[in-house]
Scaffold this motif. Structure first.
Motif, PDB file in Angstrom:
ATOM      1  N   UNK A   1     -59.243  52.524 -37.408  1.00 12.68           N
ATOM      2  CA  UNK A   1     -59.747  52.489 -36.035  1.00 12.68           C
ATOM      3  C   UNK A   1     -61.227  52.143 -36.014  1.00 12.68           C
ATOM      4  N   UNK A   2     -61.993  52.749 -36.956  1.00 12.16           N
ATOM      5  CA  UNK A   2     -63.417  52.451 -37.001  1.00 12.16           C
ATOM      6  C   UNK A   2     -63.699  51.027 -37.425  1.00 12.16           C
ATOM      7  N   UNK A   3     -62.836  50.478 -38.315  1.00 13.14           N
ATOM      8  CA  UNK A   3     -63.084  49.128 -38.814  1.00 13.14           C
ATOM      9  C   UNK A   3     -62.777  48.073 -37.776  1.00 13.14           C
ATOM     10  N   UNK A   4     -62.015  48.396 -36.715  1.00 15.05           N
ATOM     11  CA  UNK A   4     -61.702  47.407 -35.693  1.00 15.05           C
ATOM     12  C   UNK A   4     -62.872  47.175 -34.749  1.00 15.05           C
ATOM     13  N   UNK A   5     -63.872  48.013 -34.762  1.00 10.66           N
ATOM     14  CA  UNK A   5     -65.042  47.827 -33.907  1.00 10.66           C
ATOM     15  C   UNK A   5     -65.942  46.751 -34.506  1.00 10.66           C
ATOM     16  N   UNK A   6     -66.162  45.658 -33.732  1.00  7.15           N
ATOM     17  CA  UNK A   6     -67.008  44.560 -34.188  1.00  7.15           C
ATOM     18  C   UNK A   6     -68.319  44.603 -33.412  1.00  7.15           C
ATOM     19  N   UNK A   7     -69.399  44.638 -34.141  1.00  5.42           N
ATOM     20  CA  UNK A   7     -70.719  44.706 -33.517  1.00  5.42           C
ATOM     21  C   UNK A   7     -71.332  43.314 -33.446  1.00  5.42           C
ATOM     22  N   UNK A   8     -72.073  43.082 -32.373  1.00  3.64           N
ATOM     23  CA  UNK A   8     -72.738  41.786 -32.180  1.00  3.64           C
ATOM     24  C   UNK A   8     -73.955  41.673 -33.085  1.00  3.64           C
ATOM     25  N   UNK A   9     -74.308  40.446 -33.472  1.00  5.27           N
ATOM     26  CA  UNK A   9     -75.604  40.265 -34.137  1.00  5.27           C
ATOM     27  C   UNK A   9     -76.738  40.691 -33.204  1.00  5.27           C
ATOM     28  N   UNK A  10     -77.832  41.096 -33.789  1.00  3.27           N
ATOM     29  CA  UNK A  10     -78.902  41.687 -32.997  1.00  3.27           C
ATOM     30  C   UNK A  10     -79.447  40.716 -31.956  1.00  3.27           C
ATOM     31  N   UNK A  11     -79.502  39.412 -32.288  1.00  2.04           N
ATOM     32  CA  UNK A  11     -80.063  38.444 -31.338  1.00  2.04           C
ATOM     33  C   UNK A  11     -79.085  38.100 -30.224  1.00  2.04           C
ATOM     34  N   UNK A  12     -77.819  38.460 -30.397  1.00  2.00           N
ATOM     35  CA  UNK A  12     -76.871  38.303 -29.299  1.00  2.00           C
ATOM     36  C   UNK A  12     -76.766  39.576 -28.460  1.00  2.00           C
TER      37      UNK A  12
END
Length: 245
Positions: free
Chosen positions: A38-49
């Motif tokens: 469940x935790x691995x399905x969270x995708x974080x944006x690059x900082x500049x996005x």
């Protein structure tokens, strides 16, 4: 027979206990990897996005910029820093709106910004305008990721364009009076040239003739000399037969 029954009962109880233990262990492993999945399905944006910054307006004494913040991300107020580069101007005041109070797991009780942030910088201009604005910021995601501090360099509009446009405008303003003076000078020269032509040798013989015709007699009818003057002018302007040949 009693001994055999006792051994059978012991084996059955041991198998049941072993099966229950295996079931509990599998359930614990499944829960562990299930939470990891469940935790691995969270995708974080690059900082500049996640945090987009840009200059909205830049003047000699004021700079306005805006942060576009992605949903479920936030910026820390106390981590915002601004600095002018490439000139001797100084930022005298940073105007920030009120943020949202948040108890953060990294910094404790802080003030953060969601969605967007408008920043206004008061500038004391120097002799040389700044070329860039250095922006330092840090933000996090609600899902638990905290980005390291980031540094962004934003180009400021060059003062050369302003000075060039100003010099062009002043040059145009100074050219307008020069053009007017040259026009009047040309008209004056044309008038002087026309006046000088009246004293050429070809015109001088006509002066006494016209004077006697117009002013020779006091009781002369003023419209009467008009045909005479017209005939004299045409005779003077028409070419002679010798010149035609």
């Amino acid at each position: 027979m009693s001994l055999i029954r006792l051994l059978l009962i012991t084996l059955l109880l041991g198998n049941a206990a072993l099966a229950s233990a295996n079931t509990a262990g599998n359930t614990g492993i499944d829960n562990l990897f299930g939470s990891a999945n469940v935790g691995s399905t969270t995708e974080f944006l690059p900082v500049h996005q996640a945090f987009r910054a840009g200059i909205v307006e830049a003047e000699a004494e004021r700079i306005q910029l805006q942060f576009d913040i992605a949903p479920e991300y936030y910026l820390y107020r106390h981590r915002l820093k601004f600095e002018l580069l490439g000139g001797d101007g100084q930022i005298t005041q940073v105007k920030l709106p009120d943020g949202v109070d948040r108890t953060d797991e990294f910094f404790g009780d802080v003030e953060v910004y969601y969605n967007s942030l408008n920043v206004e910088l008061a500038v004391a201009p120097g002799s040389a305008p700044a070329s860039q604005l250095r922006v330092e910021y840090q933000g996090c995601a609600d899902a638990g990721l905290c980005y390291p501090p980031e540094i962004l360099l934003l180009d400021l509009p060059s003062a050369a364009g302003t000075s060039a446009s100003g010099s062009t405008g002043s040059a145009a303003d100074s050219t307008a009076p020069a053009n007017d003076s040259s026009l009047w000078l040309s008209l004056l020269l044309l008038f002087a040239a026309g006046l000088a032509l009246t004293f050429t040798p070809c015109v001088l013989p006509m002066v006494p003739i016209l004077t006697s015709m117009v002013l020779g007699r006091e009781n002369i009818d003023r419209p009467r000399p008009l045909p005479c003057r017209s005939a004299t002018y045409l005779a003077w302007r028409l070419p002679s037969p010798q010149s035609v040949r």
